[in-house]
Design a protein around this motif. Sequence first.
Motif, PDB file in Angstrom:
ATOM      1  N   ALA A  82      43.756  67.746  -6.336  1.00 24.48           N
ATOM      2  CA  ALA A  82      44.942  67.112  -6.916  1.00 24.48           C
ATOM      3  C   ALA A  82      45.818  68.153  -7.610  1.00 24.48           C
ATOM      4  O   ALA A  82      47.044  68.173  -7.434  1.00 24.48           O
ATOM      5  CB  ALA A  82      44.517  66.017  -7.899  1.00 24.48           C
ATOM      6  N   ILE A  83      45.182  69.033  -8.385  1.00 25.01           N
ATOM      7  CA  ILE A  83      45.961  70.060  -9.095  1.00 25.01           C
ATOM      8  C   ILE A  83      46.619  71.001  -8.086  1.00 25.01           C
ATOM      9  O   ILE A  83      47.806  71.330  -8.197  1.00 25.01           O
ATOM     10  CB  ILE A  83      45.055  70.833 -10.083  1.00 25.01           C
ATOM     11  N   ASP A  88      50.557  66.066 -11.544  1.00 24.35           N
ATOM     12  CA  ASP A  88      50.834  66.334 -12.949  1.00 24.35           C
ATOM     13  C   ASP A  88      49.524  66.341 -13.742  1.00 24.35           C
ATOM     14  O   ASP A  88      48.785  65.347 -13.767  1.00 24.35           O
ATOM     15  CB  ASP A  88      51.782  65.261 -13.497  1.00 24.35           C
ATOM     16  N   VAL A  89      49.265  67.468 -14.382  1.00 25.53           N
ATOM     17  CA  VAL A  89      47.979  67.660 -15.041  1.00 25.53           C
ATOM     18  C   VAL A  89      47.799  66.705 -16.228  1.00 25.53           C
ATOM     19  O   VAL A  89      46.713  66.159 -16.444  1.00 25.53           O
ATOM     20  CB  VAL A  89      47.849  69.132 -15.478  1.00 25.53           C
ATOM     21  N   LYS A  90      48.880  66.481 -16.974  1.00 22.71           N
ATOM     22  CA  LYS A  90      48.757  65.580 -18.123  1.00 22.71           C
ATOM     23  C   LYS A  90      48.499  64.140 -17.662  1.00 22.71           C
ATOM     24  O   LYS A  90      47.692  63.423 -18.255  1.00 22.71           O
ATOM     25  CB  LYS A  90      50.025  65.647 -18.980  1.00 22.71           C
ATOM     26  N   ALA A  91      49.189  63.739 -16.595  1.00 24.62           N
ATOM     27  CA  ALA A  91      48.970  62.381 -16.082  1.00 24.62           C
ATOM     28  C   ALA A  91      47.567  62.252 -15.486  1.00 24.62           C
ATOM     29  O   ALA A  91      46.948  61.181 -15.545  1.00 24.62           O
ATOM     30  CB  ALA A  91      50.031  62.046 -15.035  1.00 24.62           C
ATOM     31  N   TYR A  97      40.947  59.579 -18.663  1.00 26.75           N
ATOM     32  CA  TYR A  97      40.623  58.880 -19.912  1.00 26.75           C
ATOM     33  C   TYR A  97      40.872  57.377 -19.812  1.00 26.75           C
ATOM     34  O   TYR A  97      40.612  56.636 -20.764  1.00 26.75           O
ATOM     35  CB  TYR A  97      41.442  59.457 -21.080  1.00 26.75           C
ATOM     36  N   GLY A  98      41.410  56.932 -18.661  1.00 21.95           N
ATOM     37  CA  GLY A  98      41.652  55.507 -18.470  1.00 21.95           C
ATOM     38  C   GLY A  98      42.812  54.985 -19.309  1.00 21.95           C
ATOM     39  O   GLY A  98      42.766  53.852 -19.801  1.00 21.95           O
ATOM     40  N   LYS A  99      43.839  55.810 -19.462  1.00 15.51           N
ATOM     41  CA  LYS A  99      44.937  55.440 -20.358  1.00 15.51           C
ATOM     42  C   LYS A  99      46.215  55.092 -19.575  1.00 15.51           C
ATOM     43  O   LYS A  99      46.435  55.581 -18.461  1.00 15.51           O
ATOM     44  CB  LYS A  99      45.241  56.607 -21.306  1.00 15.51           C
ATOM     45  N   ARG A 100      47.019  54.283 -20.225  1.00 13.32           N
ATOM     46  CA  ARG A 100      48.341  53.980 -19.683  1.00 13.32           C
ATOM     47  C   ARG A 100      49.116  55.306 -19.572  1.00 13.32           C
ATOM     48  O   ARG A 100      48.979  56.171 -20.433  1.00 13.32           O
ATOM     49  CB  ARG A 100      49.070  53.021 -20.624  1.00 13.32           C
ATOM     50  N   GLY A 101      49.902  55.454 -18.545  1.00 14.25           N
ATOM     51  CA  GLY A 101      50.569  56.753 -18.326  1.00 14.25           C
ATOM     52  C   GLY A 101      49.758  57.658 -17.430  1.00 14.25           C
ATOM     53  O   GLY A 101      50.189  58.753 -17.070  1.00 14.25           O
ATOM     54  N   GLY A 102      48.539  57.214 -17.092  1.00  8.17           N
ATOM     55  CA  GLY A 102      47.750  57.975 -16.129  1.00  8.17           C
ATOM     56  C   GLY A 102      48.395  57.912 -14.755  1.00  8.17           C
ATOM     57  O   GLY A 102      49.223  57.036 -14.489  1.00  8.17           O
ATOM     58  N   ASP A 308      45.060  71.816 -23.604  1.00 12.48           N
ATOM     59  CA  ASP A 308      44.941  71.290 -24.973  1.00 12.48           C
ATOM     60  C   ASP A 308      45.874  70.097 -25.165  1.00 12.48           C
ATOM     61  O   ASP A 308      45.470  69.044 -25.665  1.00 12.48           O
ATOM     62  CB  ASP A 308      45.320  72.374 -26.000  1.00 12.48           C
ATOM     63  N   ASP A 309      47.134  70.287 -24.750  1.00 11.03           N
ATOM     64  CA  ASP A 309      48.114  69.205 -24.883  1.00 11.03           C
ATOM     65  C   ASP A 309      47.692  67.995 -24.064  1.00 11.03           C
ATOM     66  O   ASP A 309      47.819  66.842 -24.512  1.00 11.03           O
ATOM     67  CB  ASP A 309      49.501  69.673 -24.397  1.00 11.03           C
ATOM     68  N   ALA A 310      47.211  68.255 -22.851  1.00  8.99           N
ATOM     69  CA  ALA A 310      46.852  67.154 -21.955  1.00  8.99           C
ATOM     70  C   ALA A 310      45.745  66.304 -22.576  1.00  8.99           C
ATOM     71  O   ALA A 310      45.803  65.069 -22.547  1.00  8.99           O
ATOM     72  CB  ALA A 310      46.414  67.705 -20.595  1.00  8.99           C
TER      73      ALA A 310
END
Lengths: 333, 352
Positions: A82-83, A88-91, A97-102, A308-310
């Motif tokens: 994928a990378i 998109d690495v943050k997405a 993490y199973g979060k909205r915005g994934g 770190d940000d991701a």
Amino acid sequence: MTTSAAPPTVLGDLSREDLLDAYRVMRTIREFEERLHVEFATGDIPGFVHLYAGEEAIAAGICANLRPDDWVGSTHRGHGHAIAKGCDVKAMMKEIYGKRGGLCKGKGGSMHIADFDLGMLGANGIVGGAPPLICGVGLSAKMRGTDQVGVAFVGDGGSNQGTFLESLNLAAVWNLPVLFVVENNGYAESTSSRYHQKGIDVAKRADGFGLPGVIVDGHDFFAVYEAAREAVRRARAGGGPTLLECKVSRYYGHFEGDQQTYRAPNEVEHIRQTRDCLTRFAERVTTTGVITRDELDAIDRDVRALIDDAVREAKAAPDPDLADLVTDVYVTY
Amino acid sequence: MPATVGVIANPASGRDIRRLVSGASVFDNAEKGRMIYRLLVGLGAVGVEQVLLMPAGAGLGESLERNLRAHHTDPHPPRLPALTTLDMPLHDGPEDSALATRLLVEAGVAAIVVLGGDGTHRVVATHCGDTPLCTLSTGTNNAFPQLREATIAGLATGFLATGQVAPERALRQEARLTVQVEGATPREELALVDVALSTDPWIGSRALWRAEAITEVIVAFAQPGAVGLSGTAALVDPLPRGAGEALYLRLADPATAPLVVHAPLAPGLILPVGVAEWRRIAPGQAVPLTPALGCLALDGEREIELTPADRATVWLRSDGPRTIDVDAVMAHAAAHGLLRAGRLPQAAQGVE
């Protein structure tokens, strides 16, 4: 050429920018996976993760030959693909993490990361799942008369599945513009290929279907890149499918939490010390003078900050709520 | 010690990128297993009593096993040597052939039969010392080993191993090329057929198949009937095996080179190759290669990555491995009636 000549600006057909991109992709995958190894142990990540660390040269070497409109079908160990395909690495991190915005709105997790706009058909929880999908992609490209190619990644365990062998047949029969890339890391989950596989070389299975089967060192970006370049060129020109087997090792277990009692003591340490793809790549590009160590260090810093940000953003992101439960599940034709 | 022969069959030979770019041959492991069986028949027929075999994985051993089982159901089976597999770990790499060679030399075998390509033979030759080799090619892309029927190779090796044909008659002294690299990572390597300097900046997928990437070549012999660099050099100045000299060529762009040959660089690949200069090289004469960013290829495979700071030098040496001249042995055997009834050891004729 003499020693006093100016440093070269290319290595073979790879420009400085190509080389820096390749390093950034491999370093991003490594940092992403090393960080997940740490974060998974905290218990914050739902589901399973299967880490790609150690195999970065394959994803980077293959995808360096692909265009955004080419397709990739991945495996359960799919973060690297994928990378390398540009997701998109943050997405991706939010997805894991199973979060909205994934990337899949947090409802797929590690084993379903996909981005169709980038040609990433998805990680795939089905062992040997990608080859049949990529036959469909190849048939589509052929019928529409484009020169797109499809790449199916599969492991040595997956190469024993009927789907893999059926797909080799179908791709050969239809002469499809596809690559089957076998990431042979020596283990199907915890079973050594000595026990699960007839013959040490999966590439030989290509013979039975009349397509070329080639083996390269999966720890060497340049070996993968060079073989993929020829296979992709052949596929685009109508030369049909190729089976490319990359011999490689994974640095972690089959999944996070795997105790790896089936591996020899120091097996992984030895590979990390002698065959690490990032170390080898860095050594070659710096000793030839094309890239400086400082440039690579700068990428390392960028990537570390990105990861770190991701992680921070993924942890802080909201969960999908109840209203999201059935969105994107049902489709009306 | 009973007449003993060693066998090394590389189960992994022949899978490089030439299968993709030039339609090079593939060689099935089941056929390698059948080759070993036919080799055993040849060895057994002339009285070899024991064969020590590198563990044969990857479908090769199973193929041999099937032939041996069928052999046991034959009411009048040919006599086979006792077969013992070496007790050694396998790593599925060239280190397996290297270790097997050392074990066979320690065991004192009379000869080692090698099934593989130029690369496998290079590994075995590095470790075999004075032990003679019978070289069998498992593919079409080789210059050092020969494509030849294993039954006959077994007979010829057996005649040497049992003392029926003297070493002076059976063996050929091969030359070798020694490559020394001085630089950040000094190393010394051996090549049996050719050393080439390539502008390919990485080992990558190993094979040499782009003529424009090759700048300098040294061949230990130049055979017009061979494919690869040896066959290419032969189109400039044929140099038979055992001639006592090597040949150096500096290549150039065919558009401007004084000599252009259409060379069979790989199976399925005939390309114009420009030659700027060439000269014979005497044994012991140092041939320094032009410092460059590139790779050194040994026997057709890129092996050593170079920077312009590295210094690579090549020498021809006359102390390469000794190999069995199968044609010479069989000619001698025929002329002296070694395979006529009554001439073989009784055990070898099945008259126990």
